[in-house]
Design an enzyme around this catalytic site. Structure first.
Site, PDB file in Angstrom:
ATOM      1  N   ASP A  12       0.788  -1.854   0.268  1.00  0.00           N
ATOM      2  CA  ASP A  12      -0.471  -0.198  -0.112  1.00  0.00           C
ATOM      3  C   ASP A  12       0.856   1.166   0.072  1.00  0.00           C
ATOM      4  O   ASP A  12       2.725   1.165   0.290  1.00  0.00           O
ATOM      5  CB  ASP A  12      -0.809  -0.239   1.608  1.00  0.00           C
ATOM      6  CG  ASP A  12      -1.861   1.162   1.054  1.00  0.00           C
ATOM      7  OD1 ASP A  12      -2.403   1.454   0.594  1.00  0.00           O
ATOM      8  OD2 ASP A  12      -1.595   1.661   2.500  1.00  0.00           O
ATOM      9  N   ASP A  14       0.043   4.899   0.843  1.00  0.00           N
ATOM     10  CA  ASP A  14      -0.866   6.334   1.821  1.00  0.00           C
ATOM     11  C   ASP A  14      -0.418   5.929   3.415  1.00  0.00           C
ATOM     12  O   ASP A  14      -1.082   4.914   3.355  1.00  0.00           O
ATOM     13  CB  ASP A  14      -2.010   7.137   1.211  1.00  0.00           C
ATOM     14  CG  ASP A  14      -1.069   7.269   0.300  1.00  0.00           C
ATOM     15  OD1 ASP A  14      -0.789   8.187  -0.379  1.00  0.00           O
ATOM     16  OD2 ASP A  14      -2.446   6.810  -0.339  1.00  0.00           O
ATOM     17  N   ASP A 171      -1.678  -0.192   6.157  1.00  0.00           N
ATOM     18  CA  ASP A 171      -1.571   0.214   7.454  1.00  0.00           C
ATOM     19  C   ASP A 171      -2.946   0.160   7.702  1.00  0.00           C
ATOM     20  O   ASP A 171      -3.138   1.004   8.864  1.00  0.00           O
ATOM     21  CB  ASP A 171      -1.307   1.238   7.286  1.00  0.00           C
ATOM     22  CG  ASP A 171      -1.825   2.548   6.207  1.00  0.00           C
ATOM     23  OD1 ASP A 171      -2.555   3.675   7.078  1.00  0.00           O
ATOM     24  OD2 ASP A 171      -1.954   2.067   4.661  1.00  0.00           O
TER      25      ASP A 171
END
Length: 231
Positions: A12, A14, A171
């Site tokens: 991922d 961001d 995250d």
């Protein structure tokens, strides 16, 4: 070859590779202020961490009763975000080390993100991570964003590997759910500490409750090697 065999790693972007959430928050705050919502807070922003920009502005329109169309809101947020992202986006040092370590060992790598392709490309270029991360999938290119598995499955397809050979680094809870739905192992590094107990993170093979402060390139690499050896 390393002890990772045929393993591929999908990141991922961001909040995982780069600390871009402050820029997303500021872009969102500015757009909402322009449309009559002057008190958008960081805690409000945290509710949208992990879902695509398109889904975020779609929710805004409904939740805040905005007159502007979803397309107008999306264009405005992307425009402001790109301006902020190009000025300053920081890659997490240990994540950079992890990418470089995997790249050196010939591991196939990809990025799968809810951001626009333009934003992903700008950030990878600005941080220099594009030297190692050349395969990129935006949620704009698939039917459904996270927590649906589409972006991760498309990343695996482009890498020419099976989902079973992929490990996702994420995250956010929707991303962890998407990895699980794709049949992929997951290293979870929660951006929002209070969300570490979210049930979606319970499916992760490695959960670092302390987030980026707990993450180390060597620790993640060693876990990958062990997970491959135990399969």
């Amino acid at each position: 070859m390393s002890g990772l065999g045929s393993t591929s790693v999908i990141f991922d972007l961001d909040g995982t590779l780069v600390d871009s959430e402050p820029n997303y928050y500021e872009a969102g705050r500015q757009v909402l202020a322009e449309h009559g919502v002057p008190d958008f807070t960081w805690s409000d922003h945290e509710r949208y961490v992990g879902i695509s920009t398109l889904e975020t502005v779609t929710l805004w329109k409904r939740e805040y009763g905005l007159r502007a169309s979803v397309d107008e809101l999306l264009a405005a947020k992307n425009r402001r975000y790109l301006h902020l992202a190009r000025a300053a986006t920081r890659a997490y040092p240990e994540m950079r080390k992890f990418v470089e370590l995997l790249s050196t060992e010939g591991v196939r790598l990809a990025v799968a993100s809810g951001s626009s392709l333009e934003a992903i490309t700008a950030i990878l270029s600005g941080t220099g991570l594009d030297a190692h991360l050349r395969s990129v999938v935006s949620a704009d290119e698939v039917d459904r964003g996270k927590p649906a598995p589409d972006v991760f499955l498309e990343a695996a397809r482009r890498l020419g590997v099976t989902p079973d050979d992929c490990v996702v680094v994420e995250d956010a809870a929707p991303g962890a759910a998407a990895a699980h739905a794709a049949g992929m192992r997951c290293i979870a590094v929660p951006y929002v500490a209070d969300q570490a107990d979210a049930p979606e993170f319970a499916t992760a093979g490695l959960l670092l409750r302390g987030g980026q402060e707990e993450f180390t390139a060597r620790g993640a690499y060693d876990w990958l090697v062990r997970s491959v050896a135990s399969r």
